[in-house]
Design an enzyme around this catalytic site. Structure first.
Site, mmCIF file in Angstrom:
data_model
loop_
_atom_site.group_PDB
_atom_site.id
_atom_site.type_symbol
_atom_site.label_atom_id
_atom_site.label_comp_id
_atom_site.label_asym_id
_atom_site.label_seq_id
_atom_site.Cartn_x
_atom_site.Cartn_y
_atom_site.Cartn_z
ATOM 1 N N LYS A 234 0.807 -1.220 0.000
ATOM 2 C CA LYS A 234 0.000 0.000 0.000
ATOM 3 C C LYS A 234 0.844 1.275 0.000
ATOM 4 O O LYS A 234 0.373 2.334 -0.412
ATOM 5 C CB LYS A 234 -0.923 0.007 1.214
ATOM 6 C CG LYS A 234 -2.106 -0.951 1.113
ATOM 7 C CD LYS A 234 -3.152 -0.433 0.152
ATOM 8 C CE LYS A 234 -4.435 -1.240 0.220
ATOM 9 N NZ LYS A 234 -5.497 -0.688 -0.648
ATOM 10 N N SER B 206 1.172 -9.999 -0.347
ATOM 11 C CA SER B 206 0.882 -8.558 -0.344
ATOM 12 C C SER B 206 1.048 -7.866 0.995
ATOM 13 O O SER B 206 1.072 -6.636 1.050
ATOM 14 C CB SER B 206 -0.543 -8.318 -0.862
ATOM 15 O OG SER B 206 -1.498 -8.942 -0.024
#
Length: 509
Positions: free
Chosen positions: A51, A305
Site C-alpha cells: 500500500k 501482499s
C-alpha cells in the site's frame, strides 16, 4: 484504456521511499504443487505492505498547495500506514480516520508514523463518512485507498519489477483483490508488456466483489462481507478498478478461510515470514489453480501482499490450517453406547491419527462423537474413510466445511440440553470487537428472552464470533428476528444445523 496506465506506472518516482521487493523462489511450494512457484515479497516494504506504493505516488502527484493543507483517508489497516509513512516523509499533515474496532497494533503503527488518528464508528463505511465530512470542513484532500488512477499506477510498479526480475516464461500471476488497486495496476502492465501471461484475481469467497461484478457485468454491492481477510474485505469493487480489470484478467478465483490459513503456513515454511490473511490470499488461489487445472512444471507467481496481522490471530489461523490443507476431516459419528465401542471404532481407523475426540454421555443406546481425523491431501482419502465407516454401520456426517462446527461446536461439546429446556433457537453472530459491544448485544436480548447457550472466543480479529441459544416461544420468533436486525450485526440462524442437533439440542425438542 488499460494501456494508458503504462506511462503512469513508468513515471512513478517512488523508490526514494518504497523498495524494490525480491521475487523469492519457494522450493517447498514447488514440491507441493509440482510447479515452479515464486512469491513477490511485498511484505518486505517499510510498512509491511504494498500500500505504500500507491499512497506515496498519489502524494507525489498532488499540487504543493493541496499537500500543504493536509490529506485525509479512512482505513482500518495498510492504506493508513502507507499514507502516514509517506506523509511524514514529505512533511504533509495527515489525518487517518479508523473504525473503533481497528486492532491496537494498527492504530499504534499509524500514530508512530506521525499521523493524527481519529477513531470513529464500528465499520469502514462509518469511518469513511466522517473522513469525507472532514474533507469539506477542513479543506483536506481525500486519498482513496484504491479507486484512484495515481494509486493504481503506484501499485502497478509491483508488476514492472516482477517482469524485470523474471524475464523467462511465466504461465500465470495471481493477485489478491479487495477494492482492486493492486490487481488493476499489475494486470494493466502485465497484459500490455507480456499479454501471453495469464493474470488471475483472487478473492475470499465470502468477499468476492469482483466475481459478482464480472458475473453481472456491472459493479454491485455484496449484501454481506466476510472479515477474516480484512485487507480484502470490500463490498464493492472500485469503479476505475473494475473498468481496468474487466478487460485485463483471465479469471477470478475464490478461496475459503481454511485455504487462506493453509497458505499462511506455506509462506511461513518457505520464507519464515507470517503473512496476514489478505497477504496469503493470492497464494491460496495459486494452489487451487494448480490443483484444479492439473498444470505441472509451469512458472506460477503469487503476490505476498502484506504481513500486518495481530499475533493473537495466529492460534485461530493454526487451528484452521489442517482443514485448509485438506489434512483433517471433521466428522459426526454415531456409535453404540456400550463398553468397547470406542475401542472398536479406533481399531477400525487403524493407524490413522485422531486429531480431536469430543463426547459427552447423554443416555440412550447410541452416542454421537465429534472427531477430527488426519487424512491424505490431494486424494480421495476422505471419501474412502466415509465409505468405510458407512459400510461398518456407523452413522456419519461430514462437518469439514461446517462453519458453526469448526468455530463453536468443537469447543462446546458437553452434552444435550435437559428435557426441561423448551423452545430453544440458536443463532451465530459476528459483531465488532470493541468495549461495550458485548454488553449492548446482551442487553438487547437478555431482558426479553432467556439465554440458554452462549459461546464466544476472541480470535484477535476486529470482529467477535458468538453462538447463542435463546428460549423463544413460537409466536415470538418474528420479534426476535426484528430485534436482531435492529442490532445491525451479521447473524445466521443455526437451529437446524446438524452439529447443534447432534450435540447440544434438547432430545425432546
Amino acid at each position: 484504456m488499460p494501456q494508458s496506465y503504462i506511462k503512469r506506472i513508468l513515471d512513478a518516482r517512488i523508490y526514494d521511499l518504497a523498495v524494490e521487493t525480491p521475487l523469492d523462489y519457494a522450493p517447498l511450494l514447488c514440491e507441493k504443487t509440482r510447479n515452479k512457484v515464486y512469491l513477490k515479497r511485498e511484505d518486505l516494504q517499510p510498512v509491511f505492505s504494498f500500500k505504500l506504493r500507491g499512497a506515496y505516488n498519489k502524494l507525489l502527484k498532488l499540487p504543493k498547495s493541496l499537500r500543504e493543507r493536509g490529506v485525509i483517508a479512512a482505513s482500518a489497516g495498510n492504506h493508513a500506514q502507507g499514507l502516514a509513512y509517506s506523509a511524514r516523509h514529505m512533511g504533509v499533515p495527515a489525518t487517518i480516520v479508523m473504525p473503533q474496532t481497528t486492532p491496537a497494533i494498527k492504530v499504534s503503527a499509524v500514530k508512530r508514523h506521525g499521523a493524527n488518528v481519529v477513531l470513529h464508528g464500528d465499520t469502514y463505511d462509518e469511518a469513511s463518512n466522517l473522513a469525507k465530512q472532514l474533507v469539506k470542513e477542513k479543506a483536506l484532500t481525500y486519498i482513496a485507498p484504491y479507486d484512484d488512477p495515481d494509486v493504481i499506477a503506484g501499485q502497478g510498479t509491483v508488476a514492472m519489477e516482477l517482469l524485470r526480475q523474471h524475464t523467462s516464461d511465466i504461465h500465470a500471476v495471481f493477485i489478491p483483490v479487495g477494492g482492486g488497486g493492486l490487481c488493476a495496476g499489475m494486470a494493466a502492465y502485465i497484459k500490455y508488456v507480456r499479454p501471453e501471461i495469464k493474470v488471475y484475481a483472487v478473492e475470499p469467497e465470502d468477499a468476492a466483489c469482483l466475481k459478482l461484478a464480472i458475473k453481472q457485468k456491472k459493479r454491485a454491492i455484496l449484501p454481506q462481507v466476510g472479515i477474516f481477510a480484512d485487507g480484502v474485505a470490500v463490498a464493492q469493487i472500485g469503479e476505475e478498478n473494475y473498468r481496468v480489470l474487466k478487460n485485463t484478467i483471465d479469471g477470478v478465483i475464490t478461496v475459503t478461510t481454511d485455504e487462506i490459513c493453509a497458505a499462511i503456513k506455506d509462506i511461513f515454511e518457505d520464507t519464515r515470514s507470517i503473512a496476514e490473511p489478505a497477504g496469503a490470499c493470492a497464494l491460496a488461489g495459486l494452489k487451487k489453480y494448480a490443483q484444479e487445472s492439473g498444470c505441472e512444471n509451469e512458472t506460477l507467481i503469487a503476490v505476498h501482499s502484506g504481513a500486518n496481522t495481530n499475533f493473537d490471530r495466529l492460534r485461530y489461523i493454526s487451528e484452521r490450517t489442517e482443514i485448509g490443507e485438506r489434512r483433517e476431516a471433521v466428522l459426526l459419528v454415531t456409535i453404540p453406547e456400550k463398553p468397547g465401542a470406542y475401542l472398536k471404532f479406533c481399531e477400525l481407523l487403524g493407524k490413522r491419527n485422531i486429531t480431536e475426540f469430543n463426547y459427552r454421555y447423554a443416555g440412550g443406546a447410541k452416542a454421537t462423537i465429534f472427531v477430527g481425523l488426519q487424512i491424505t491431501p490431494a486424494s480421495d482419502d476422505k471419501e474412502a474413510l466415509l465409505a468405510l465407516l458407512t459400510r461398518q454401520g456407523y452413522g456419519v456426517i461430514d462437518m469439514t466445511d461446517n462453519e458453526m462446527a469448526k468455530l463453536h461446536i468443537r469447543h462446546l461439546v458437553g452434552g444435550h440440553a435437559p428435557a426441561t429446556l423448551k423452545d430453544e433457537v440458536v443463532y451465530r453472530f459476528e459483531f465488532p470487537e470493541r468495549p461495550g459491544a458485548l454488553l449492548k448485544f446482551l442487553t438487547l436480548l437478555a431482558n426479553r428472552w432467556n439465554i440458554s447457550l452462549f459461546h464466544y472466543r476472541n480470535h484477535g480479529a476486529a470482529y467477535g464470533r458468538v453462538l447463542i441459544g435463546l428460549q423463544v416461544a413460537p409466536l415470538q420468533r418474528p420479534d426476535v428476528e426484528k430485534a436482531l436486525k435492529a442490532l445491525n450485526y451479521a447473524f445466521w440462524e443455526e437451529t437446524n444445523n446438524p452439529a447443534y442437533q447432534q450435540f447440544l439440542a434438547s432430545l425432546n425438542q
